[in-house]
Design an enzyme around this catalytic site. Structure first.
Site, short mmCIF file in Angstrom:
data_model
loop_
_atom_site.label_atom_id
_atom_site.label_comp_id
_atom_site.label_asym_id
_atom_site.label_seq_id
_atom_site.Cartn_x
_atom_site.Cartn_y
_atom_site.Cartn_z
CB SER A 144 1.68 -0.57 7.45
OG SER A 144 1.19 -0.65 8.77
CE1 TYR A 157 2.03 4.94 7.87
CE2 TYR A 157 0.70 3.25 8.93
CZ TYR A 157 1.91 3.67 8.43
OH TYR A 157 3.00 2.82 8.44
#
Ligand code: NAD
Length: 256
Positions: A144, A157
């Protein structure tokens, strides 16, 4: 076709980026194992498989929670039995949830890390054994932009994706002599079920789009296209790096 006859495993392939990737791999001639987490995702995974090849000859579905070692060992074993080996692993399965750090429970922290980071490690290790035996293979880890952009409320995350970046680079070094390429892709904001808060609220969507020079969120198919290319021989000199696919988001347009 870029991937004729290649044997691929895509984790978390019942929806979003994983689903689009599995479908595109199928279009490019690959044989595809469509992983899904549990019975809840089974019908969606079977629908993906049916679209790839209604005869079932080039496709299979395989249940596994990527964060559970025994599941991953069984899943890769099933791929070996079905296809005889693996040429491509797409470590796509991932989850996110908002949790301010002062209030984050250990359970929530561990859940995210177990799926996004430990899951990727387990799948790499098991698929890597098959690839090492044939001295060829490609692993694409779906990271990401949050492997390098901090995101308040999502420390777990960001830690998982930052960890995935160096896991990718380190294993790329270890396995380059074995003929295995290991790389990551870093999507920006993509329209999938993982971020309903962005897509369903017009105001939030406008705010996010304002951060993206191309002026829109991305489509899962636009990520799948890069995975296919990165997995193909066209990208034979690519390893140990992250390809950012974010519509320019990480150029920080607000700083103009
Ligand atoms: P999604 O929710 O549509 O897909 C995630 C998939 O992972 C689902 O199929 C889910 O069932 C599966 N999964 C979750 N936990 C699992 C487990 N333990 N075992 C097996 N499968 C599991 O979301 P998505 O956007 O397609 O996410 C795919 C990947 O892309 C994730 O790694 C995510 O972090 C990454 N990503 C997404 C975006 C975005 O904006 N959508 C941006 C950057 C990175």
């Amino acid at each position: 076709m870029l991937l004729e006859g290649r044997r691929a495993l895509v984790t978390g392939a019942s929806s979003g980026i994983g689903r689009a990737t599995a479908l595109r791999l199928g279009e490019e001639g690959a044989r595809v194992a469509v992983n899904y987490r549990s019975g809840r995702e089974r019908a969606d995974a079977e629908a993906v498989a049916a679209r790839i090849d209604p005869t079932g000859a080039r496709v299979c579905t395989v249940q596994a929670d990527v964060g559970v070692e025994a599941d991953v060992v069984r899943m890769v074993g099933e791929c070996r039995e079905r296809f005889g080996g693996l040429d491509l692993l797409v470590n796509n399965a991932g989850i996110e949830s908002r949790a301010p750090t002062l209030e984050m429970s250990l359970e929530v922290w561990e859940r995210i890390l177990r799926t996004n980071l430990t899951g990727a490690f387990l799948c790499m290790r098991e698929a890597g054994k098959l690839m090492a035996a044939e001295r060829r293979g490609v692993i694409v880890n779906v990271s990401s932009v949050h492997e390098f952009i901090p995101w308040p409320g999502y420390a777990h995350y960001c830690a998982s994706k930052g960890g995935l970046k160096l896991l990718t680079q380190t294993v790329a070094l270890e396995w380059a002599p074995l003929g295995i390429r290991v790389l990551a892709i870093a999507p920006g904001a993509i329209a999938t079920p993982i971020n309903p808060g962005i897509l369903d609220d017009p105001q939030t969507l406008r705010r996010v789009e304002a951060e993206i020079p191309l002026g829109r969120v991305g489509r899962p198919e636009e990520i799948a296209a890069v995975v296919v290319w990165a997995a193909s021989d066209e990208a034979a000199y690519l390893t140990g790096t992250t390809l950012v696919i974010d519509g320019g988001m990480s150029t920080y347009p607000r700083f103009q």
